[in-house]
Design an enzyme around this catalytic site. Sequence first.
Site, short mmCIF file in Angstrom:
data_model
loop_
_atom_site.label_atom_id
_atom_site.label_comp_id
_atom_site.label_asym_id
_atom_site.label_seq_id
_atom_site.Cartn_x
_atom_site.Cartn_y
_atom_site.Cartn_z
N HIS A 1 0.81 -1.22 0.00
CA HIS A 1 0.00 0.00 0.00
C HIS A 1 0.84 1.27 0.00
O HIS A 1 0.31 2.37 -0.17
CB HIS A 1 -0.97 0.01 1.19
CG HIS A 1 -0.37 0.41 2.50
ND1 HIS A 1 0.05 -0.49 3.44
CD2 HIS A 1 -0.10 1.63 3.01
CE1 HIS A 1 0.54 0.16 4.48
NE2 HIS A 1 0.47 1.44 4.25
N ASP B 1 -0.17 -7.55 1.70
CA ASP B 1 0.42 -6.21 1.74
C ASP B 1 1.95 -6.27 1.73
O ASP B 1 2.63 -5.50 2.41
CB ASP B 1 -0.07 -5.42 2.96
CG ASP B 1 0.10 -3.92 2.79
OD1 ASP B 1 0.21 -3.46 1.64
OD2 ASP B 1 0.14 -3.21 3.82
N SER C 1 4.63 2.51 7.86
CA SER C 1 4.15 1.50 6.91
C SER C 1 5.31 0.75 6.27
O SER C 1 6.28 1.36 5.82
CB SER C 1 3.36 2.16 5.79
OG SER C 1 2.08 2.50 6.19
#
Length: 491
Positions: free
Chosen positions: A246, A293, A375
């Site tokens: 992402h 992810d 992230s």
Amino acid sequence: MRRFLQLASLALLLTPFCAWSQASPSRLLDAVPLNLLDRSALERVRSALPERGPRDPVRLAVSVPISLGLDHGAWSVEGDIAVWRARVQSVGATLLVAAFDRLALPEGAQLRWSSPDGEVVQGPYSAADLNDSGGLWTALVPGDEALLELRVPQAQRSNVELHLGSLGHGVHALERGGVSAKSGSCNIDVVCPQGDNWRDQIRSVVHVQIPVRGGLLGGDSITLCSGQLINNTAQNGDPLLLTATHCGITAANASNVMVYYNFQTSSCGGTPNGSFTQTQRAQSRLFSHARSDHTLLRLNGAPNAGFNAYFTGFNATPQLPQNGVAIHHPSGDEKRISVYNSGSAYQQVVLSPGTTVVDAYRVRWAEGTTEGGSSGGGLWNQDRSLVGVLSAGNASCGNINGDDFFGRLDLAWNAGLDAHLDPNDSGVRSVPGRNAGGSGSGGGSGGGVPIPPSAPGSPNSTVSDSGGGGALGLASLMLLLAVGVFRNSER
């Protein structure tokens, strides 16, 4: 000053297709032409940006179209070397990133991008550092002014081509579309005692700079994530980097991704003083899988030996981690560590905005937290093995009992990641870490010897497990009561 601004305005009128004006100030480096970014071009980009929510992805800079070529600088000669220099300025920027859409660097040519005082120097860049389309995105230089310097053998000067097509203008913390406040006070510097048992794993984690078009924030931007170098079962030093899907790395922009090593504070709880000078470019994207992810990149060579990097070990078996840490760059700040000691659970999350379901491990922190920019940072288990990357969560210094969600490495493995982490098809799903042991001298290129490609990845499979996914992206967190899963903000 008024006359200087009038001259700059006149230059803009005379060059309507160029986003730069030139001037020759009588201060430091007064012999080097100063090129000013057209404020109207910057404001057009800013006005198109959506308002940034408190948990939207971290934007480092906005990308402003410009046009700068060799005629915007000045040549000089030093022995048998021709030297071209130009200064660029975007008033009010916190940092600058140069994006060349055309660059021909003949043998012996070197390009540097630096602060005017020479304290931060990115490069030297050579032809080996160009991306697949013959362009180059540089590492960042702090401040609103930077110096371009090209050195080339006199005999090769006519073979040089250079065009700067856009400039990354670093945005302020409270600016529309910019990053939020600096990382919270509960974050723990990796040099603190909590990191003592994880020194090798800490060396694997990098700050990741990503140029994106559109995406969650809209507009052309440079965004931030975390990632880590990862070992493979062949133990062959393949320079692999694992991060979160992402984060927005595609096959098209992968070769423009820049990583920063050892960006961390030098003392526990001290004033943030990390350096952005140890950099390396990515070469290509090898694997991407939305359900877990996970995205895997190959860097453009072995890390510079001076970076003291480490390829972390991993465990891709489906086992819940019992305790361990996450290591990451919250809000794009210096490297931090978070500690969990109460086990984990499988959890399915939906990245917001959107409908992407991620199967994850859910963890709750005993110390520290994560934020936007974390992230892609890794989750390590009790055996110091990497088991996932951060996808989503609602933990923060203001919500210490919040949950974070890490996309599962074992599911990524089943979906084709094994083709790259187990290139000889040994069937082994876990491996210890190892020192990178690279050699080289190029701050921009990493100076490594190119690594042959590994086997192509297998097609992505559909994963139906109920695991969780987590990474630090930043959109609103919502509870989906109807289906019993969390709608989580990306980290």
